[in-house]
Design a protein around this motif. Structure first.
Motif, PDB file in Angstrom:
ATOM      1  N   ILE A  88       0.840  -1.204   0.000  1.00 41.71           N
ATOM      2  CA  ILE A  88       0.000   0.000   0.000  1.00 41.71           C
ATOM      3  C   ILE A  88       0.873   1.250   0.000  1.00 41.71           C
ATOM      4  CG2 ILE A  88      -1.644   1.347   1.374  1.00 41.71           C
ATOM      5  CD1 ILE A  88      -2.841  -1.392   2.269  1.00 41.71           C
ATOM      6  N   ASP A  89       1.963   1.218   0.743  1.00 43.07           N
ATOM      7  CA  ASP A  89       2.862   2.369   0.819  1.00 43.07           C
ATOM      8  C   ASP A  89       3.582   2.655  -0.497  1.00 43.07           C
ATOM      9  OD1 ASP A  89       2.143   2.699   3.463  1.00 43.07           O
ATOM     10  OD2 ASP A  89       3.939   1.727   4.269  1.00 43.07           O
ATOM     11  N   LEU A  90       3.627   1.686  -1.401  1.00 40.31           N
ATOM     12  CA  LEU A  90       4.286   1.858  -2.703  1.00 40.31           C
ATOM     13  C   LEU A  90       3.368   2.473  -3.758  1.00 40.31           C
ATOM     14  CD1 LEU A  90       6.034  -1.636  -3.004  1.00 40.31           C
ATOM     15  CD2 LEU A  90       7.093   0.528  -2.305  1.00 40.31           C
ATOM     16  N   ILE A  91       2.075   2.500  -3.482  1.00 34.17           N
ATOM     17  CA  ILE A  91       1.069   2.851  -4.490  1.00 34.17           C
ATOM     18  C   ILE A  91       0.739   4.337  -4.481  1.00 34.17           C
ATOM     19  CG2 ILE A  91      -1.302   2.457  -5.259  1.00 34.17           C
ATOM     20  CD1 ILE A  91      -1.159  -0.276  -3.850  1.00 34.17           C
ATOM     21  N   GLN A  92       0.713   4.899  -5.679  1.00 34.77           N
ATOM     22  CA  GLN A  92       0.168   6.241  -5.879  1.00 34.77           C
ATOM     23  C   GLN A  92      -0.940   6.105  -6.920  1.00 34.77           C
ATOM     24  OE1 GLN A  92       2.810   9.178  -7.574  1.00 34.77           O
ATOM     25  NE2 GLN A  92       1.271  10.771  -7.430  1.00 34.77           N
ATOM     26  N   ILE A  93      -2.111   6.625  -6.604  1.00 32.03           N
ATOM     27  CA  ILE A  93      -3.255   6.531  -7.507  1.00 32.03           C
ATOM     28  C   ILE A  93      -3.592   7.911  -8.052  1.00 32.03           C
ATOM     29  CG2 ILE A  93      -5.707   5.919  -7.724  1.00 32.03           C
ATOM     30  CD1 ILE A  93      -5.293   3.984  -5.366  1.00 32.03           C
ATOM     31  N   GLU A  94      -3.696   7.989  -9.364  1.00 26.97           N
ATOM     32  CA  GLU A  94      -4.158   9.198 -10.059  1.00 26.97           C
ATOM     33  C   GLU A  94      -5.471   8.824 -10.743  1.00 26.97           C
ATOM     34  OE1 GLU A  94      -2.961  12.277 -10.313  1.00 26.97           O
ATOM     35  OE2 GLU A  94      -1.124  11.920  -9.191  1.00 26.97           O
ATOM     36  N   PRO A  95      -6.594   9.399 -10.323  1.00 23.54           N
ATOM     37  CA  PRO A  95      -7.867   8.988 -10.910  1.00 23.54           C
ATOM     38  C   PRO A  95      -8.035   9.354 -12.385  1.00 23.54           C
ATOM     39  CG  PRO A  95      -8.197  10.602  -9.154  1.00 23.54           C
ATOM     40  CD  PRO A  95      -6.742  10.338  -9.240  1.00 23.54           C
ATOM     41  N   PHE A  96      -7.348  10.393 -12.830  1.00 19.25           N
ATOM     42  CA  PHE A  96      -7.506  10.821 -14.225  1.00 19.25           C
ATOM     43  C   PHE A  96      -6.255  11.545 -14.679  1.00 19.25           C
ATOM     44  CE2 PHE A  96      -8.388  14.166 -17.289  1.00 19.25           C
ATOM     45  CZ  PHE A  96      -8.970  13.434 -18.308  1.00 19.25           C
ATOM     46  N   MET A  97      -5.904  11.334 -15.938  1.00 17.66           N
ATOM     47  CA  MET A  97      -4.823  12.096 -16.569  1.00 17.66           C
ATOM     48  C   MET A  97      -5.181  12.322 -18.028  1.00 17.66           C
ATOM     49  SD  MET A  97      -1.139  10.684 -15.400  1.00 17.66           S
ATOM     50  CE  MET A  97      -0.466  11.068 -13.817  1.00 17.66           C
ATOM     51  N   PHE A  98      -4.776  13.456 -18.550  1.00 18.66           N
ATOM     52  CA  PHE A  98      -4.912  13.717 -19.971  1.00 18.66           C
ATOM     53  C   PHE A  98      -3.877  12.881 -20.725  1.00 18.66           C
ATOM     54  CE2 PHE A  98      -6.735  17.627 -18.162  1.00 18.66           C
ATOM     55  CZ  PHE A  98      -7.946  17.644 -18.853  1.00 18.66           C
ATOM     56  N   PRO A  99      -4.120  12.584 -22.004  1.00 14.85           N
ATOM     57  CA  PRO A  99      -3.177  11.770 -22.769  1.00 14.85           C
ATOM     58  C   PRO A  99      -1.729  12.267 -22.720  1.00 14.85           C
ATOM     59  CG  PRO A  99      -5.220  11.956 -23.985  1.00 14.85           C
ATOM     60  CD  PRO A  99      -5.333  12.866 -22.788  1.00 14.85           C
ATOM     61  N   LYS A 100      -1.507  13.574 -22.773  1.00 12.42           N
ATOM     62  CA  LYS A 100      -0.125  14.078 -22.738  1.00 12.42           C
ATOM     63  C   LYS A 100       0.538  13.737 -21.401  1.00 12.42           C
ATOM     64  CE  LYS A 100      -1.039  18.892 -21.305  1.00 12.42           C
ATOM     65  NZ  LYS A 100      -0.627  18.702 -19.945  1.00 12.42           N
ATOM     66  N   ASP A 101      -0.248  13.737 -20.334  1.00 13.61           N
ATOM     67  CA  ASP A 101       0.284  13.396 -19.014  1.00 13.61           C
ATOM     68  C   ASP A 101       0.534  11.889 -18.891  1.00 13.61           C
ATOM     69  OD1 ASP A 101       0.170  16.107 -18.163  1.00 13.61           O
ATOM     70  OD2 ASP A 101      -1.979  15.866 -17.788  1.00 13.61           O
ATOM     71  N   ILE A 102      -0.332  11.110 -19.521  1.00 16.70           N
ATOM     72  CA  ILE A 102      -0.114   9.656 -19.537  1.00 16.70           C
ATOM     73  C   ILE A 102       1.165   9.341 -20.309  1.00 16.70           C
ATOM     74  CG2 ILE A 102      -0.998   7.459 -20.423  1.00 16.70           C
ATOM     75  CD1 ILE A 102      -3.827   8.508 -19.729  1.00 16.70           C
TER      76      ILE A 102
END
Length: 181
Positions: A77-91
């Motif tokens: 759990i401590d290793l995980i970062q969750i991003e709920p949404f990103m634009f294609p350029k950010d992906i």
């Protein structure tokens, strides 16, 4: 013509210089992020390798999310970062700073995220569903594993985490394949 956005074609990953494992998919049964996280937890990969996990996806099924989180160790759990949404350029940028993409879906057709990751030059580990086996040349441009196989996922994660030269070699082959197909 390559259907992948031009912005993915103009970005190149350096997978041998990163320790970030990328998973792109929502928290829901169909995307099966649980297989990925439970494999890392149960096989204790975090004890042997230095890596972090980036998940780009929404929590679409709270019950599934809670079940997965409650079944993995706090170390994971401590290793995980969750991003709920990103634009294609950010992906594309996130892919460029990752070491590999993992996709453990139970149901897909021809996942665009695989084509995007390969175009950027990332090795991919994905389950053998839909057209995945036609997108990835097993052991050359990535790894195709049996759906639900924690053991196969573990072996391929371990191989890529342990060998930065292999990540680079497979990533380069994936990028070349993406540009020629």
């Amino acid at each position: 013509p390559n259907p992948v956005f031009e912005l993915f074609q103009n970005v190149q990953a350096i997978p041998n210089q990163s320790n970030q494992i990328l998973f792109i998919g929502d928290f829901e049964v169909r995307k099966n992020v649980g297989l990925f996280l439970k494999t890392i937890s149960s096989k204790k990969l975090y004890k042997h390798y230095d890596f972090k996990i980036k998940i780009i996806g929404r929590i679409k099924d709270q019950e599934y999310y809670d079940s997965v989180i409650n079944s993995i160790s706090k170390n994971v759990i401590d290793l995980i970062q969750i991003e709920p949404f990103m634009f294609p350029k950010d992906i594309a940028f996130e892919m460029s700073k990752s070491s590999m993409l993992v996709l453990t879906s139970l149901n897909e057709t021809a996942p665009m995220v695989i084509a995007e990751a390969m175009t950027v030059g990332l090795p991919v580990i994905a389950t053998d569903i839909g057209g995945v086996k036609y997108m990835i040349d097993h052991e050359k441009t990535g790894y195709v594993i049996d759906s639900g196989s924690s053991d196969q996922l573990f072996v391929n994660l371990k191989n890529l985490l342990a060998n930065s030269d292999l990540r680079k070699k497979i990533g380069d082959a994936a990028r070349e394949f993406a540009f020629t197909q």
